[in-house]
Design a protein around this motif. Structure first.
Motif, PDB file in Angstrom:
ATOM      1  N   GLU A 159       4.837  12.694  -2.185  1.00 39.63           N
ATOM      2  CA  GLU A 159       5.552  12.489  -0.922  1.00 39.63           C
ATOM      3  C   GLU A 159       4.610  12.384   0.275  1.00 39.63           C
ATOM      4  OE1 GLU A 159       8.865  11.910  -0.621  1.00 39.63           O
ATOM      5  OE2 GLU A 159       8.838  11.928  -2.808  1.00 39.63           O
ATOM      6  N   GLU A 160       3.370  12.836   0.127  1.00 41.13           N
ATOM      7  CA  GLU A 160       2.457  12.931   1.250  1.00 41.13           C
ATOM      8  C   GLU A 160       1.737  11.610   1.536  1.00 41.13           C
ATOM      9  OE1 GLU A 160      -1.289  15.639   2.810  1.00 41.13           O
ATOM     10  OE2 GLU A 160      -0.702  15.752   0.718  1.00 41.13           O
ATOM     11  N   PHE A 161       1.796  11.205   2.795  1.00 43.53           N
ATOM     12  CA  PHE A 161       1.038  10.042   3.267  1.00 43.53           C
ATOM     13  C   PHE A 161      -0.290  10.541   3.834  1.00 43.53           C
ATOM     14  CE2 PHE A 161       5.269   8.285   3.189  1.00 43.53           C
ATOM     15  CZ  PHE A 161       5.084   6.944   2.906  1.00 43.53           C
ATOM     16  N   ILE A 162      -1.373   9.968   3.378  1.00 44.50           N
ATOM     17  CA  ILE A 162      -2.711  10.350   3.827  1.00 44.50           C
ATOM     18  C   ILE A 162      -3.171   9.347   4.887  1.00 44.50           C
ATOM     19  CG2 ILE A 162      -5.098  10.822   3.128  1.00 44.50           C
ATOM     20  CD1 ILE A 162      -3.001  12.640   1.770  1.00 44.50           C
ATOM     21  N   PRO A 163      -3.518   9.822   6.092  1.00 48.88           N
ATOM     22  CA  PRO A 163      -3.952   8.904   7.158  1.00 48.88           C
ATOM     23  C   PRO A 163      -5.463   8.696   7.194  1.00 48.88           C
ATOM     24  CG  PRO A 163      -3.639  11.093   8.066  1.00 48.88           C
ATOM     25  CD  PRO A 163      -3.313  11.187   6.589  1.00 48.88           C
ATOM     26  N   LYS A 164      -5.848   7.494   7.584  1.00 48.16           N
ATOM     27  CA  LYS A 164      -7.237   7.195   7.928  1.00 48.16           C
ATOM     28  C   LYS A 164      -7.182   6.433   9.246  1.00 48.16           C
ATOM     29  CE  LYS A 164     -11.373   4.701   6.666  1.00 48.16           C
ATOM     30  NZ  LYS A 164     -11.904   3.572   5.936  1.00 48.16           N
ATOM     31  N   VAL A 165      -7.793   6.987  10.267  1.00 49.75           N
ATOM     32  CA  VAL A 165      -7.714   6.444  11.622  1.00 49.75           C
ATOM     33  C   VAL A 165      -8.957   5.620  11.946  1.00 49.75           C
ATOM     34  CG1 VAL A 165      -7.505   7.007  14.075  1.00 49.75           C
ATOM     35  CG2 VAL A 165      -6.301   8.397  12.377  1.00 49.75           C
ATOM     36  N   ILE A 166      -8.720   4.419  12.502  1.00 50.75           N
ATOM     37  CA  ILE A 166      -9.793   3.540  12.954  1.00 50.75           C
ATOM     38  C   ILE A 166      -9.517   3.216  14.426  1.00 50.75           C
ATOM     39  CG2 ILE A 166     -11.039   1.384  12.548  1.00 50.75           C
ATOM     40  CD1 ILE A 166      -9.568   1.367   9.751  1.00 50.75           C
ATOM     41  N   ASN A 167     -10.482   3.524  15.287  1.00 53.10           N
ATOM     42  CA  ASN A 167     -10.303   3.355  16.725  1.00 53.10           C
ATOM     43  C   ASN A 167     -11.210   2.232  17.217  1.00 53.10           C
ATOM     44  OD1 ASN A 167      -9.904   3.665  19.456  1.00 53.10           O
ATOM     45  ND2 ASN A 167     -10.398   5.836  19.501  1.00 53.10           N
ATOM     46  N   TYR A 168     -10.602   1.224  17.845  1.00 53.56           N
ATOM     47  CA  TYR A 168     -11.350   0.095  18.390  1.00 53.56           C
ATOM     48  C   TYR A 168     -11.248   0.109  19.908  1.00 53.56           C
ATOM     49  CZ  TYR A 168     -10.829  -1.727  13.621  1.00 53.56           C
ATOM     50  OH  TYR A 168     -10.837  -1.894  12.258  1.00 53.56           O
TER      51      TYR A 168
END
Length: 170
Positions: A159-168
């Protein structure tokens, strides 16, 4: 503005429902579907989200033409303005020219995010978990001086969504 970006739902209505509900909980204010919708029920889910959306026909969506006037379905490439940015939306990655601020495609079932020049190229990957046992989506957060892409992955049967953040910076 937070924009939920999905693609390649194919016949996986249940996975599409989980992704759309998740993106709503994450604050999505608008949805973009980059094609291969396949099931009209996915369009129903977008309608029922209560948010505005746009969905482009994919190479597996010709049968959805009969619903063209019922839903916000567009042909590729489709240009539109949102949050003071020019978007280009398509399914097939054939028009990958930097003629918009944000270029969104699907089809490859592979997440891709790259900021080249003044253009963000974004493919949210696959919702359907066909090519790999992972359902994917993205959130594009448009800020005054930044574009923040969060790639979410959820392994099948979890059920868990794993985030990976990319900042531009822009």
């Amino acid at each position: 503005m937070k924009i939920g970006v999905i693609s390649d739902t194919h016949s996986k209505v249940g996975k599409a429902k989980k992704v759309i509900e998740f993106l709503l909980r994450e604050g999505a204010e608008f949805f973009i579907h980059a094609g291969d919708i396949v099931e009209v029920e996915v369009l129903d889910l977008l309608e029922q989200s209560g948010k505005k959306y746009v969905a482009v026909y994919g190479n597996n969506d010709a049968h959805l033409a009969e619903y063209h006037n019922k839903y916000n379905l567009v042909q590729e490439p489709n240009y539109f303005k949102l949050s003071n940015l020019k978007f280009k939306l398509m399914h097939l990655p054939f028009y990958m020219t930097p003629d918009a601020d944000v270029v969104i495609s699907g089809h490859t079932h592979t997440f891709h995010s790259e900021y080249k020049g003044d253009t963000l190229f974004l493919n949210p990957g696959e919702v359907c978990a066909r090519s790999k046992p992972i359902s994917e989506c993205a959130m594009l957060d448009v800020k005054e001086h930044n574009l923040i892409v969060t790639h979410f992955t959820r392994e099948s049967k979890t059920e868990e969504f794993i985030p990976k953040v990319i900042n531009y910076a822009r």
